[in-house]
Design a protein around this motif. Sequence first.
Motif, mmCIF file in Angstrom:
data_model
loop_
_atom_site.group_PDB
_atom_site.id
_atom_site.type_symbol
_atom_site.label_atom_id
_atom_site.label_comp_id
_atom_site.label_asym_id
_atom_site.label_seq_id
_atom_site.Cartn_x
_atom_site.Cartn_y
_atom_site.Cartn_z
ATOM 1 N N GLN B 1 -29.203 -7.912 49.870
ATOM 2 C CA GLN B 1 -28.738 -8.480 51.517
ATOM 3 C C GLN B 1 -28.944 -9.669 51.248
ATOM 4 N N ASP B 28 -27.767 -5.226 60.328
ATOM 5 C CA ASP B 28 -29.162 -5.725 61.533
ATOM 6 C C ASP B 28 -29.073 -5.830 62.271
ATOM 7 N N SER B 92 -35.701 -9.688 60.660
ATOM 8 C CA SER B 92 -34.943 -8.471 61.063
ATOM 9 C C SER B 92 -34.956 -6.927 59.839
ATOM 10 N N TYR B 93 -35.367 -6.110 60.500
ATOM 11 C CA TYR B 93 -35.891 -5.261 60.100
ATOM 12 C C TYR B 93 -34.382 -3.506 59.739
ATOM 13 N N ALA B 94 -33.810 -3.793 58.522
ATOM 14 C CA ALA B 94 -32.283 -2.751 58.559
ATOM 15 C C ALA B 94 -33.333 -1.728 58.285
ATOM 16 N N TYR B 100 -36.227 -5.286 54.366
ATOM 17 C CA TYR B 100 -36.161 -6.939 55.963
ATOM 18 C C TYR B 100 -35.609 -7.868 55.096
#
Lengths: 118, 111
Positions: B1, B28, B92-94, B100
């Motif tokens: 990512q 995200d 951001s936590y996806a 993360y």
Amino acid sequence: EVQLVESGGGLVQPGGSLRLSCTASRLTFSSYWMSWVRQAPGRGLEWVANIKQDGSEKYYVDSVKGRFTISRDNAKNSLYLQMNSLRDEDTAVYFCAREGSGWSLNYWGQGTLVTVSS
Amino acid sequence: QSALTQPASVSGSPGQSITISCTGTNSDIGSYNLVSWYQHHPGKAPKLMIYEVSERPSGVSNRFSGSKSGNTASLTISGLQTEDEADYYCCSYAVTKKSYVFGTGTKVTVL
């Protein structure tokens, strides 16, 4: 004051292995997810892996899958990161962190330096 | 990512306000209110400043505030002080990817 202390860093040759430890004190360790985050020299923070309270779920960033293993021992308030097949690009300061509300990382250690070089 | 996009540097004079942007994607920032911000003085442990887009942990000055619009989150520091000089990272936590993603980092300089 809450404390997370990492240890186990050092110099290792490419292809070698290293095991990092993180010991928690004055915080409730067993009730929280825990993470490892790293910072390569001159670069930003990168999340590496995390583990559920009971160790039943573990997740990794793609670049370390199959090479790194996260684990924990709640009886010892300790978190581990077994790193195998190390590469130059794994050189970084490795931080452990406790996960809090909204998947934030609310407590961090000061980090331990891992250098992969021949 | 891919990392979230932040400006490399932002500066301001003491007492001024500055805003740091953090741009992600629909996967995200755009999908969840799970954005956090960290202050990092090199050589020290990173410190959580904002969680869940705009919530402040106990002990963090109310000069720090967060917001989000679409795929972009922002951190505002008002009444800039010399001790605010540090690196700042959004994160951001996806949920669907269970991972993360951090931002590229912003160096804040107090002139």
